[in-house]
Design an enzyme around this catalytic site. Structure first.
Site, short mmCIF file in Angstrom:
data_model
loop_
_atom_site.label_atom_id
_atom_site.label_comp_id
_atom_site.label_asym_id
_atom_site.label_seq_id
_atom_site.Cartn_x
_atom_site.Cartn_y
_atom_site.Cartn_z
N ASP A 121 45.93 51.76 40.27
CA ASP A 121 46.68 52.14 38.87
C ASP A 121 45.89 52.05 37.70
O ASP A 121 44.92 51.23 37.65
CB ASP A 121 48.10 51.41 38.82
N VAL A 122 46.22 52.71 36.75
CA VAL A 122 45.50 52.60 35.30
C VAL A 122 45.52 51.41 34.92
O VAL A 122 44.73 50.85 34.26
CB VAL A 122 46.37 53.50 34.32
#
Length: 305
Positions: free
Chosen positions: A135-136
């Site tokens: 995930d970012v």
């Protein structure tokens, strides 16, 4: 979300064939959308073979055209290992795995191409070489395929769940038992665009955890993922009432995050191990905690939050 009312002429047809006729997509693509949970028939995820009724309603999350890859350097993205087949990066916070319609920031793929790294051309152009994602908001070890054989072998390894994915998370409170497994399906939370949740109609998801250190008000846990669903650790830890510290989206105390100086969830991919795609020898790579997570952990250990 696109909505389609099924007319009389499609009465009794299969879901995949009917959807293909109504959207103009191939039947194979429609089957992929249905299997992925992106299609609902009268509010329920159907099977491909389900028969439709006139007057029923399809709700479909149609695929969007992916953006072009932009070669953009990413400051602070380290390289943990590289050979002719693979490159293992130390992904920083705020960096996506690849470009997407929903994120305009930097990404691993664009950074590698900007650095002159030659990647496999297997897979969609906007995701070439990408065999898994972080995930970012999650930092740590991530592998990207450079050769065709690496892409094929690693994609299958992730599908077969033979990759050893180890994360550390600082969670609120003290999980009981100290070692456990969360086996709960995960799907999109229809009330919030970017949020996932435990849903009966979600995808199978299994998370194993072990508490490695306890401190006042929090625990450092080591997490092993069997599956790789979006936000899996964050959703599962929240589901057992121990959200990742700083993860306000999934129920964490924002005041606690402020006291620790955190602007994200405390979650890091510390180790990644797998059989090397060419030699088949087991290899493992480790990523140290980034500065913001280490600082927050130091404060938590002192009981100052």
């Amino acid at each position: 979300m696109n909505t389609y009312l099924i007319p009389d002429g499609f009465e009794g047809g299969r879901v995949d064939a009917t959807l293909a006729a109504m959207t103009g997509l191939s039947r194979a693509k429609c089957a992929e959308l249905i299997d992925g949970g992106d299609v609902r028939l009268d509010g329920v995820v159907p099977k491909n073979s389900t028969k439709v009724n006139a007057g029923s309603v399809f709700e479909v999350s149609l695929p969007v055209e992916e953006p072009a890859v932009v070669e953009t350097p990413v400051e602070g993205m380290g390289i943990l290992y590289e050979d002719a087949d693979i490159i293992v990066v130390d992904k920083p916070l705020g960096v996506a795995a690849h470009a997407s319609q929903n994120f305009e920031g930097p990404n691993v793929l664009g950074a590698l191409l900007a650095a002159g790294v030659t990647l496999t051309t297997s897979g969609p152009q906007e995701r070439q070489g990408i065999v898994h994602r972080l995930d970012v908001g999650t930092s740590g070890a991530m592998v990207v395929a450079k050769s065709e054989i690496a892409y094929s072998v690693l994609k299958q390894a992730f599908r077969d769940r033979t990759v050893n994915k180890i994360y550390h998370a600082l969670v609120q409170g003290h999980p009981d038992p100290m070692s456990g497994t969360v086996d709960a399906p995960i799907g999109r939370d229809m009330r919030h665009q970017w949020k996932m949740g435990v849903r009966a109609d979600g995808k199978h998801a299994i998370t194993h955890y072990d508490v490695v250190e306890s401190m006042a008000g929090a625990s450092l846990v080591e997490v092993h993922l069997e599956t790789g669903r979006t936000h899996q650790i964050r959703v599962h830890m929240s589901a057992i009432k121990h959200p990742c510290v700083g993860d306000v989206m999934y129920g964490a105390d924002p005041l606690q995050a402020d006291r620790l100086g955190l602007e994200r969830q405390w979650l890091h991919a510390v180790r990644l191990g797998f059989a090397h795609p060419r030699t088949r020898q087991y290899v493992e790579f480790a990523s140290r905690y980034p500065e913001d997570l280490q600082h927050a952990l130091d404060i938590a250990r002192e009981g100052m939050f």
